[in-house]
Scaffold this active site. Sequence first.
Site, PDB file in Angstrom:
ATOM      1  N   HIS A 344       0.848  -1.193   0.000  1.00  0.00           N
ATOM      2  CA  HIS A 344       0.000   0.000   0.000  1.00  0.00           C
ATOM      3  C   HIS A 344       0.878   1.235   0.000  1.00  0.00           C
ATOM      4  O   HIS A 344       1.942   1.239   0.614  1.00  0.00           O
ATOM      5  CB  HIS A 344      -0.908   0.019   1.243  1.00  0.00           C
ATOM      6  CG  HIS A 344      -2.085   0.903   1.061  1.00  0.00           C
ATOM      7  ND1 HIS A 344      -2.043   2.239   1.323  1.00  0.00           N
ATOM      8  CD2 HIS A 344      -3.319   0.632   0.594  1.00  0.00           C
ATOM      9  CE1 HIS A 344      -3.218   2.763   1.041  1.00  0.00           C
ATOM     10  NE2 HIS A 344      -4.017   1.811   0.585  1.00  0.00           N
ATOM     11  N   ASP A 400      -7.936  -5.500  -0.279  1.00  0.00           N
ATOM     12  CA  ASP A 400      -8.392  -6.341  -1.384  1.00  0.00           C
ATOM     13  C   ASP A 400      -8.010  -7.804  -1.228  1.00  0.00           C
ATOM     14  O   ASP A 400      -8.440  -8.637  -2.019  1.00  0.00           O
ATOM     15  CB  ASP A 400      -7.825  -5.809  -2.709  1.00  0.00           C
ATOM     16  CG  ASP A 400      -8.498  -4.512  -3.121  1.00  0.00           C
ATOM     17  OD1 ASP A 400      -9.693  -4.361  -2.833  1.00  0.00           O
ATOM     18  OD2 ASP A 400      -7.823  -3.648  -3.714  1.00  0.00           O
TER      19      ASP A 400
END
Length: 469
Positions: A344, A400
Amino acid sequence: MRGGTQEITDLILNAKERAIKETSHEPEPELTQPQKWPINCTVGPGLEGAIACETKVGYVNGAKGWLIYRGYNIFDLCAYSTFEEVSYLLLHGLLPTATQLEAFKKKLVQYAHIPYTKRLLLSFPVEKMNPMAVLRLGTSFMRQEFTDVESEDYIADTVRIINADEDSIPMETKPMGEEHAIYEFRREEREKKIRDELKGAGGDESCHHLLAGVASVMAAAARLRAGGYPLEPDPELSFAANLLYMMNGKVPSPLEERIMDVALILHADHGMNASTFASMVVASTLSDIYLSVGAGIAALQGPLHGGANEKVIEMFHEIGTEAQVKAWFEKKRAAKEKIMGFGHRVYKAYDPRARVLAPLAEYMSNKSPEGKKMFGIAKALENEVVSTLGSEKKIFPNVDFYSGIVYTCMGIAPEFFTPIFAVSRVAGWTARVQEYLKNNRIFRPRAMYLGAFDKEYTPLEQRGNEKKD
Ligand code: CMC
């Protein structure tokens, strides 16, 4: 507490406890106090580190792995709140009172009726289209159907033309009786009122309209893809339950409703991510909120952003079995390939959304053999990645990674994972756009020019031997 969902609350609160224990030693970051513009900050490629605006909507603490909406941490919101409350909170800044919540819920059900938009969608090969493309179309049709941003005559024409053909297009509309009637009775009067509320396509009402309408478009796309016809919302159901009902034609169990509600809460806002930024850039030109949300949907579709959840499931299929995880990962690592669902830009700790989704995925996967197999692969892959890339590069599972398993266990097809993300993120996009427009300044960063200067113009007949810079 809604029936059968206490276990879910317990799982979320356990995740919260672990998060606090594991990350409380991390220092608080700077820049949570008002600063004087211009701000000194180090900017990397892709605007990494750049500060573009001030906000009170939400906050991501990347070092601790904390996510906050309007002051409330994500774990508490998941444990105690609902998506309706959370989207109201994001948009209006405070948790609603009982009266405000009731009115808001009513409005969302009312705005979920987008009959002409659905009919316009029926003239496209929706069943063959990527559902994210359908969402983009849907937002443009909603804008055309209900706002006056284009010529008023044109809107009236659209409505009349479609009205005339209404009976030839099948719609599955549940008869609901006058008390709850939104669509069947006094339709013209109601629709005029809605058009008056949505005039100009910019106010809070347009945000509410998009919140409800994008969900309807997404569910319509799911129905059409499955060979059915769009369903109207059931005013008795919550936002999460209605979403599942309009997608599947079946009222979900309290457990399914609760899981969907938590998933929606988790995806509602997330700082200045690519799709939020895209929607803000569009809004900053004083374009309108429907086009801004359309831009957000377009940006979210990519596999480095919202599209990763679908790719994660493809990856599990590619890996095959838990026993093959190690060899598969070693190959990918050696080839320096990215593993979907990990890493991320902001989180250099475990993503709090994955902290919630992992136990939910485990809980749900116990109910289905396919889910169980996927969860086994996921856990083994997480162990491999975290024990190597985790310490080397601070790469951990992101939102996700586990969401796809949760949705698969609920019978949702992978092509709808990202659209569900979009439905929820409408709350964050619209809240941040509305906030930004109060002190609007058109976005206009610069690029570093590395090209040539002073080239002499080459006539057409002399070209072909030049080298590209
Ligand atoms: N697997 C393996 N290595 C990775 C991964 C990954 N998923 N993500 C980052 N890295 C490595 C990358 O190779 C690079 O290594 P090096 O320094 O040796 O070149 C380093 O970590 C930094 O990566 P980056 O791509 O420069 O980081 P970024 O901040 O630009 O990218 C990201 C963030 C999310 C685009 C990236 O982590 C990624 O592509 N992840 C996979 C796709 C994914 O899961 N996306 C969903 C993101 S969360 C939901 C959302 O916000 O939409």
